[in-house]
Write a protein that holds these residues in place. Structure first.
Motif, PDB file in Angstrom:
ATOM      1  N   ARG A 344       0.834  -1.200   0.000  1.00 32.40           N
ATOM      2  CA  ARG A 344       0.000   0.000   0.000  1.00 32.40           C
ATOM      3  C   ARG A 344       0.875   1.259   0.000  1.00 32.40           C
ATOM      4  NH1 ARG A 344      -3.070  -0.417   4.705  1.00 32.40           N
ATOM      5  NH2 ARG A 344      -4.660  -1.597   3.597  1.00 32.40           N
ATOM      6  N   GLU A 345       1.923   1.265   0.799  1.00 31.70           N
ATOM      7  CA  GLU A 345       2.824   2.418   0.842  1.00 31.70           C
ATOM      8  C   GLU A 345       3.524   2.600  -0.502  1.00 31.70           C
ATOM      9  OE1 GLU A 345       6.793   4.037   3.231  1.00 31.70           O
ATOM     10  OE2 GLU A 345       5.879   2.108   3.797  1.00 31.70           O
ATOM     11  N   ASN A 348       1.059   4.067  -2.992  1.00 33.24           N
ATOM     12  CA  ASN A 348       0.865   5.497  -2.738  1.00 33.24           C
ATOM     13  C   ASN A 348       2.049   6.320  -3.250  1.00 33.24           C
ATOM     14  OD1 ASN A 348      -1.564   4.887  -1.528  1.00 33.24           O
ATOM     15  ND2 ASN A 348      -0.796   5.050   0.565  1.00 33.24           N
ATOM     16  N   GLU A 351       1.745   6.667  -7.005  1.00 32.66           N
ATOM     17  CA  GLU A 351       0.708   7.644  -7.359  1.00 32.66           C
ATOM     18  C   GLU A 351       1.239   9.063  -7.211  1.00 32.66           C
ATOM     19  OE1 GLU A 351      -2.321   7.142  -8.703  1.00 32.66           O
ATOM     20  OE2 GLU A 351      -1.668   5.052  -8.848  1.00 32.66           O
ATOM     21  N   GLN A 392       2.041  12.051   3.883  1.00 32.47           N
ATOM     22  CA  GLN A 392       1.112  11.198   3.163  1.00 32.47           C
ATOM     23  C   GLN A 392       0.228  10.378   4.097  1.00 32.47           C
ATOM     24  OE1 GLN A 392       4.379  10.967   3.148  1.00 32.47           O
ATOM     25  NE2 GLN A 392       5.157   8.876   3.169  1.00 32.47           N
ATOM     26  N   GLN A 396      -5.168   9.462   3.157  1.00 32.89           N
ATOM     27  CA  GLN A 396      -5.632   8.106   2.888  1.00 32.89           C
ATOM     28  C   GLN A 396      -6.904   7.856   3.672  1.00 32.89           C
ATOM     29  OE1 GLN A 396      -2.695   5.279   4.373  1.00 32.89           O
ATOM     30  NE2 GLN A 396      -1.927   6.785   5.812  1.00 32.89           N
TER      31      GLN A 396
END
Length: 448
Positions: A344-345, A348, A351, A392, A396
Motif C-alpha cells: 500500500r505504501e 501510494n 501515485e 502522506q 488516505q
C-alpha cells in the motif's frame, strides 16, 4: 470473459506447478497417551487444546502453547504467550529454529525434532507472476499463488494473516474469483470500522422498528452474501461479545435478524483477515479459542514487502499501468527502503510520483539531508510534530490512517523505551507493564 470469471492462468495452471524441495521435519514426544510422532508439513499449533495440530496431554502445557512453521532453513517454533514458556536446548525462547535432533520442552514434555532427507516436502510454485489482481515474481508470492489455487475450490473457512498494507483484501478477492462461487456476491465487512452496537445489524440484518432509525427491514452482510463469500476484514477487532454469535452462524449456517425470532438459512463461505496475532489473543482471553479454530481451517500468510524485495520493480511497473517504466536508479533507491506500509505504501508512492514526478515524490518522503533509510525510520511523536516525512499518512482512508498512526506510535514508543533502558528487555517490560515476550514481539515486528 465476464468480470466474475477468473483469469485464464488461474483456471488452467494448477498442473503447471514447479516444485522445490526441503527435508521434512518430524517431531516425536511422550505424554500421558504414550509415545507419539507427527510430520510437520504446514503451520501447526502445539497445545493441550483438542483443536491444536499437535495435542500434548500435559497439565503444564497451555491450550495454545507454541506454533511450528516450516521454513527453507528448517523448523521454527514460536511461543504463544504460554504460562510456562517454551524451551529449546534448555534456553527459554520466544522464537527459534530447531536444529537436527533438537530438543524442545513445553510444560513437562520434551519433543525431539528430526529431519528426514529421504522424505522431502514439495514446495509448489505458481508458474505465472500473477494470480487474479495479485502480482509477484518472488518464490514467496508464487508459493502463495499455488496455495490460493488449491484453496479456492474448497468451501472451508480461510484465515489470512499479514501486516497492514500487504494486500489481504486482494488475496480474499482472488480466492473468491477463482472459486465456484465467483458469480455470486462477495460481501466485505470491516470489523474495525463499525461501532459495536451496529455490528449485530450489519452482520445479521434487522427488522423494521428493531431500533431507533430502523425505518425498514434490511438484510445483513451474511444474508446478502448468500451463495457467495463473506470477507470479515480485521476479524481480530471483533468485540468479544460478538464472537459467540458469529460462532453460532459458522456452526449452524443460520442467521436471525435483530428484532426477529425466526432464523434464515445462509450458504456462504467465510474468509477472514487480520494483522493481529490471534493465537496470542486466545491465550490472553481476548479471542475465543473455538472461534479461532473454526475460522482458521485454511490459514494463509501474506509475506511483507521487505521479505520479497525482488517484487518491487514488478509492482512499481504494474502501478504505472504500462505508461512508462521505472528507471534502474529509482528501483535501486526504492529497494533500500524498509516499506513498513508494505505494498500500500509503495502504491501510494507511485501515485505521488505519477502526479509530481519521481524526484519530487522522493523529496516528499524524506527530510533534507537524510537518506531514504533514515527518512523511513523518522517518525513524528504526535500529530502536531508531523513533518513532510509522514505527510502522506493524512492523505488516505481513515482505517489506513489509524493503522499507520498506531504502528508509527508503537514503533516510536518501543524504540525510546529500549533506549532508556539500554535495551534491557526485562527493565523495559517492567516500565511498560507488559510481559517481556510482548516486548520481543514488538522488536521483531518493527525490526528494532
Amino acid at each position: 470473459m465476464s468480470d466474475s470469471e477468473p483469469p485464464e492462468e488461474t483456471r488452467l495452471a494448477p498442473l503447471l506447478f514447479r516444485p522445490s524441495f526441503h527435508a521434512q521435519p518430524r517431531i516425536a514426544w511422550t505424554d500421558a497417551h504414550g509415545h507419539q510422532t507427527k510430520v510437520v508439513d504446514e503451520r501447526m499449533v502445539i497445545g493441550s487444546s483438542p483443536g491444536a495440530g499437535i495435542v500434548i496431554s500435559d497439565p503444564m502445557v497451555s491450550r495454545l502453547h507454541a506454533e511450528l512453521e516450516v521454513h527453507e532453513d528448517g523448523l521454527w517454533i514460536r511461543d504463544l504467550g504460554s504460562r510456562n514458556g517454551t524451551f529449546v536446548a534448555d534456553l527459554q525462547v520466544t522464537g527459534a529454529r530447531i536444529p537436527e535432533h533438537g530438543r524442545v520442552r513445553v510444560g513437562a514434555t520434551e519433543l525431539v525434532v528430526s529431519y528426514d532427507p529421504s522424505k522431502r516436502r514439495a514446495i509448489e510454485l505458481w508458474p505465472s507472476e500473477s494470480f487474479g489482481k495479485l502480482v509477484g515474481r518472488s518464490a514467496a508470492m508464487r508459493e502463495l499463488f499455488a496455495t490460493l489455487a488449491r484453496v479456492a475450490p474448497l468451501d472451508a473457512s480461510v484465515l489470512i494473516h499479514g501486516e497492514t498494507g500487504t494486500g489481504k483484501d486482494l488475496v480474499a478477492r482472488a480466492i473468491h474469483d477463482a472459486s465456484p462461487r465467483a458469480d455470486k456476491p462477495f460481501v466485505v465487512v470491516d470489523c474495525a470500522s463499525l461501532p459495536e452496537h451496529l455490528l449485530d445489524a450489519e452482520l445479521f440484518g434487522h427488522a423494521r422498528g428493531a431500533f431507533t432509525g430502523a425505518i425498514s427491514a434490511r438484510a445483513g452482510a451474511l444474508e446478502s452474501a448468500d451463495g457467495g463469500t463473506v470477507f470479515l476484514d480485521e476479524i481480530g477487532e471483533l468485540p468479544i461479545a460478538m464472537q459467540p454469535k458469529l460462532l453460532r452462524v459458522l456452526e449452524s449456517r443460520m442467521v436471525r435478524r435483530v428484532g426477529e425470532s425466526n432464523y434464515r438459512n445462509v450458504d456462504v463461505r467465510f474468509i477472514c483477515a487480520t494483522h493481529r496475532d490471534l493465537s496470542r489473543m486466545v491465550g490472553a482471553g481476548e479471542f475465543r479459542e473455538d472461534l479461532f479454530f473454526r475460522i482458521s481451517v485454511l490459514p494463509l500468510e501474506v509475506p511483507p514487502l521487505r521479505q520479497r524485495r525482488e517484487d518491487i520493480e514488478l509492482l512499481v511497473n504494474h502501478f504505472l499501468r504500462g505508461v512508462e517504466k521505472a528507471s534502474a536508479d529509482l528501483v535501486s533507491e526504492l529497494m533500500a527502503r524498509p516499506w513498513r506500509g508494505n505494498v500500500r505504501e509503495l502504491r501510494n508512492f507511485v501515485e505521488r510520483a505519477r502526479a509530481l514526478g519521481a524526484s519530487e515524490a522522493l523529496a516528499m518522503s524524506r527530510e533534507p539531508g537524510t537518506s531514504v533509510r533514515e527518512a523511513a525510520q523518522a517518525l513524528p511523536a504526535s500529530p502536531s510534530d508531523a513533518t513532510v516525512v509522514d505527510a502522506q499518512i493524512f492523505q488516505q482512508a481513515y482505517k489506513d490512517f489509524r493503522e499507520a498512526w498506531v504502528d508509527n506510535g508503537e514503533r516510536e514508543y518501543i524504540g525510546r523505551l529500549l533506549k532508556r533502558h539500554s535495551r534491557n528487555v526485562v527493565a523495559a517490560a517492567k516500565e511498560a507493564e507488559v510481559d517481556r515476550t510482548y516486548i520481543y514481539r514488538l522488536i521483531r515486528k518493527h525490526e528494532l
